[in-house]
Structure formats: C-alpha cells, structure tokens
Design a protein around this motif. Structure first.
Motif, PDB file in Angstrom:
ATOM      1  N   ILE A   3     -45.512  37.053   2.026  1.00 49.09           N
ATOM      2  CA  ILE A   3     -44.678  36.006   2.615  1.00 49.09           C
ATOM      3  C   ILE A   3     -43.322  36.618   2.933  1.00 49.09           C
ATOM      4  O   ILE A   3     -42.646  37.162   2.057  1.00 49.09           O
ATOM      5  CB  ILE A   3     -44.476  34.806   1.652  1.00 49.09           C
ATOM      6  CG1 ILE A   3     -45.814  34.243   1.194  1.00 49.09           C
ATOM      7  CG2 ILE A   3     -43.626  33.742   2.334  1.00 49.09           C
ATOM      8  CD1 ILE A   3     -46.502  33.354   2.172  1.00 49.09           C
ATOM      9  N   ASP A   4     -42.958  36.549   4.210  1.00 53.92           N
ATOM     10  CA  ASP A   4     -41.708  37.111   4.722  1.00 53.92           C
ATOM     11  C   ASP A   4     -40.571  36.109   4.544  1.00 53.92           C
ATOM     12  O   ASP A   4     -40.811  34.907   4.472  1.00 53.92           O
ATOM     13  CB  ASP A   4     -41.900  37.392   6.224  1.00 53.92           C
ATOM     14  CG  ASP A   4     -40.990  38.492   6.737  1.00 53.92           C
ATOM     15  OD1 ASP A   4     -40.075  38.905   6.011  1.00 53.92           O
ATOM     16  OD2 ASP A   4     -41.224  38.944   7.876  1.00 53.92           O
ATOM     17  N   ASP A   5     -39.349  36.601   4.481  1.00 54.95           N
ATOM     18  CA  ASP A   5     -38.157  35.739   4.409  1.00 54.95           C
ATOM     19  C   ASP A   5     -38.280  34.731   3.279  1.00 54.95           C
ATOM     20  O   ASP A   5     -37.874  33.571   3.411  1.00 54.95           O
ATOM     21  CB  ASP A   5     -37.950  34.982   5.732  1.00 54.95           C
ATOM     22  CG  ASP A   5     -37.823  35.909   6.923  1.00 54.95           C
ATOM     23  OD1 ASP A   5     -37.523  37.094   6.716  1.00 54.95           O
ATOM     24  OD2 ASP A   5     -38.035  35.451   8.059  1.00 54.95           O
ATOM     25  N   PHE A   6     -38.855  35.146   2.163  1.00 55.18           N
ATOM     26  CA  PHE A   6     -39.162  34.177   1.116  1.00 55.18           C
ATOM     27  C   PHE A   6     -37.889  33.563   0.531  1.00 55.18           C
ATOM     28  O   PHE A   6     -36.906  34.261   0.270  1.00 55.18           O
ATOM     29  CB  PHE A   6     -39.995  34.799  -0.013  1.00 55.18           C
ATOM     30  CG  PHE A   6     -40.474  33.742  -0.974  1.00 55.18           C
ATOM     31  CD1 PHE A   6     -41.528  32.911  -0.617  1.00 55.18           C
ATOM     32  CD2 PHE A   6     -39.827  33.525  -2.182  1.00 55.18           C
ATOM     33  CE1 PHE A   6     -41.955  31.896  -1.463  1.00 55.18           C
ATOM     34  CE2 PHE A   6     -40.246  32.509  -3.037  1.00 55.18           C
ATOM     35  CZ  PHE A   6     -41.303  31.695  -2.674  1.00 55.18           C
ATOM     36  N   ALA A  51     -37.383  43.520  -1.596  1.00 51.69           N
ATOM     37  CA  ALA A  51     -36.116  42.927  -1.175  1.00 51.69           C
ATOM     38  C   ALA A  51     -35.793  43.408   0.234  1.00 51.69           C
ATOM     39  O   ALA A  51     -35.919  44.593   0.535  1.00 51.69           O
ATOM     40  CB  ALA A  51     -34.999  43.317  -2.130  1.00 51.69           C
ATOM     41  N   GLU A  52     -35.391  42.493   1.109  1.00 53.25           N
ATOM     42  CA  GLU A  52     -35.037  42.839   2.493  1.00 53.25           C
ATOM     43  C   GLU A  52     -33.520  42.943   2.628  1.00 53.25           C
ATOM     44  O   GLU A  52     -32.773  42.252   1.928  1.00 53.25           O
ATOM     45  CB  GLU A  52     -35.443  41.719   3.448  1.00 53.25           C
ATOM     46  CG  GLU A  52     -36.858  41.249   3.383  1.00 53.25           C
ATOM     47  CD  GLU A  52     -37.124  40.293   4.553  1.00 53.25           C
ATOM     48  OE1 GLU A  52     -36.861  39.096   4.419  1.00 53.25           O
ATOM     49  OE2 GLU A  52     -37.573  40.790   5.602  1.00 53.25           O
ATOM     50  N   GLY A  53     -33.083  43.758   3.557  1.00 58.48           N
ATOM     51  CA  GLY A  53     -31.658  43.806   3.880  1.00 58.48           C
ATOM     52  C   GLY A  53     -30.800  44.404   2.783  1.00 58.48           C
ATOM     53  O   GLY A  53     -29.645  44.018   2.609  1.00 58.48           O
TER      54      GLY A  53
HETATM   55 MG    MG Z   1     -37.956  39.132   6.614  1.00 58.22          MG
END
Ligand code: MG
Ligand code: C2E
Ligand code: MG
Ligand code: MG
Length: 276
Positions: free
Chosen positions: A177-180, A234-236
């Motif tokens: 799941i992206d941008d969770f 973790a993104e970003g």
């Molecule tokens: Mg994302």
C-alpha cells in the motif's frame, strides 16, 4: 473501448463550457500522441535497508515531451486516469519495468525487488493477465515484483480490489500500500488483504522531529505493521535525522533523496556497481 470513448467525449463536452477543460482535452490528445510515439520513460529510485544495502527499486514514469521537456507524473497522471489512457500507459510501464527487471538479473542484481505503481482503473481491467505475462517473460521469482497501490484503489471498489489482489497474490506477486496513512482504509480491512508491505507516506516522514502529531502517527503505523507482520518502507527520507528516527522505531527500508534520487536505469546500474 466504449467506456474510454465515452470518457473522452464527456471531456470534449465539458470543454465547450469550461476553458480549463479545453486545456485538459488538449493534454489528452497530446498524451495519445505520446503513447503512439513512445515518449514515456521510466526513472528508478533505489530503496535501502538500515545498513544502506540496496533491496529494491521503484519505477517512476516520466514523459519526455518534445516541447516541454521531461515531465513528472504530476503534470499528466490525473489526465491519464480521467481519460482511461492510464490503461495503455500502465501496460507499457509494466512491460518496460519487467524488461529492466530482466536486465538487473543479467547483471547479477536479480535479488532486488522491482516496485511498480498501479492505478485504480488498471485494477478493474486486465491487470492479472498483464502481470502474469510480465512475470513469465522474466522467469524471476514473482515475489520480487511488487505492485504499489494506493488506498484509493481499495476505496474505489473494495470487493473487486480484494478479488484482484487475491488473484495476484496466488500468482506470488507482492503487494504494497503506497502513501500509507493518507487514506481511510480501516485496520480491520487491511488485515483481510494479502499484503506484504506498507509505504509510509512522505508527508509523515517530512515532519519527523517537527510535528509530534505526525510522529505519533508514524510510530503507530510502524507498530501496527509489526503486529500484522507487514514490512514498512519509509518514503521521502531526506535527512539522517529522519533515517535514524525511523530505524529506531523498526522501519525496515528507506527511500528518499538522502539515499538516492530517481534516475535513468543506466545510472542506477552504475550506482549499484558489481554485485557484492
Ligand atoms: Mg508513495
Ligand atoms: P509515489 O509512488 O508515492 O512515488 C514517490 C514520489 O516521491 C516520486 O515522485 C518520487 O520522485 C518522490 N520522492 C522520492 N524521494 C523523495 C524525497 O526524498 N523527497 C521528496 N520530496 N520526494 C521524493 P514522482 O516520480 O513525481 O511520482 C509521483 C507519483 O506519481 C507517485 O507517487 C505515483 O503515485 C505516481 N506514479 C509514478 N509513476 C507511476 C506509474 O508508472 N503508474 C502510476 N499509476 N502512477 C505512477
Ligand atoms: Mg509508489
Ligand atoms: Mg506519493
């Protein structure tokens, strides 16, 4: 096909009243041409574990526009989805990512995961067959292909989404799941899905060390993922402070400018060097 024509027609209809819809129509025509003339390319952003060893990469689509230069998805993805063109673009992305995945394997990096973003419309049409084709072409373990879907995919049609996810999971493909944390999926629902991973949205990561509220949410997500047996990326991640905050709370993988930017495939290969 009829559905797609219908969508384009409704855009044309609105264009007669709304000047912004006129621009949108032009963009959609431009996108049609771009697909025909092969103007899309993929950038790849590496993902690392806490020892800063590469574990995978995410394919991110770019449009090499003849006049406007290199465009990110923010400039065209919405129009692509609204017009239904994302079905064609998504199929191209999957094929191209699979081709690169094979090349990674040839270079001795076949152990890395390849992450591919999929949109809600793809989920409703042909995804299982397309993914099956991509996996068979490479002959790599299907679990190393990871499809990233947003919570909006789940909300758009929860029952169908779950069915498709189960079919993909039966094929052995990984699901993330992206941008969770930005959507509204309930924990009870998540538990029922065949998921491997959550990608902690960059809006939470950005505020670590600044916003106690977002720190509490990130901590809760990491704890919940651990209890449900889900991996977290973790993104970003842009700073060492964010990296160590996340690592200290059990985050397993990290993606962000601190470690690597999205780059052309050859640059990624150069960065990877010889397999260790
Ligand atoms: Mg994302
Ligand atoms: P995403 O899947 O959440 O991808 C991560 C986005 O964060 C990428 O933006 C990436 O360039 C950016 N990013 C990575 N590290 C950092 C960082 O340290 N700081 C900041 N500020 N940003 C970082 P990008 O490439 O512009 O893509 C935006 C979104 O477009 C993606 O978000 C994804 O939802 C969508 N997208 C990209 N490629 C595809 C595709 O092939 N198909 C579909 N359906 N959607 C795509
Ligand atoms: Mg993604
Ligand atoms: Mg995002």
């Amino acid at each position: 096909q009829a559905k797609r024509l219908g969508r384009n027609r409704s855009v044309a209809y609105r264009a007669a009243f709304d000047p912004r819809a006129g621009e949108r129509l032009e963009l959609i025509q431009d996108l049609h041409r771009a697909l025909q003339q092969d103007e899309f390319e993929l950038a790849f952003q590496l993902q690392f574990d806490h020892r800063r060893q590469p574990r995978g990469m995410e394919a991110l689509v770019r449009w090499r526009h003849p006049e406007r230069g290199l465009l990110g998805p923010g400039a065209f993805m919405e129009a692509c989805e609204e017009s239904g063109l994302v079905l064609r673009l998504g199929r191209w992305v999957l094929g191209e990512a699979a081709r690169r995945w094979c090349q990674l394997d040839e270079r001795g990096w076949g152990g890395l995961r390849m992450g591919v973003n999929v949109s809600a419309l793809q989920f409703q049409e042909g995804l299982v067959a397309d993914v099956g084709g991509a996996v068979r072409r490479c002959g790599l373990p299907p679990g190393r292909l990871e499809l990233e879907l947003t919570e909006s995919v789940l909300l758009a049609s929860p029952v169908e989404a779950r069915t498709v996810m189960q079919e993909l999971s039966t094929q052995g493909v990984s699901l993330a799941i992206d941008d969770f944390g930005t959507g509204y999926s309930s924990l009870a629902y998540l538990k029922e899905l065949p998921l491997q991973r959550l990608k902690l949205d960059q809006s939470f990561v950005r505020d670590l060390g600044r916003d106690p509220g977002n720190e509490a949410i990130s901590e809760a997500i990491l704890g919940m993922a651990r209890s449900l047996g889900l991996a977290v990326t973790a993104e970003g991640v842009e700073t060492e402070a964010q990296f160590s905050w996340l690592h200290a709370r059990g985050c397993g993988e990290f993606q962000g400018y601190l470690l690597a930017r999205p780059e052309p495939f050859d640059a990624v290969l150069a960065r990877l060097g010889a397999p260790g």
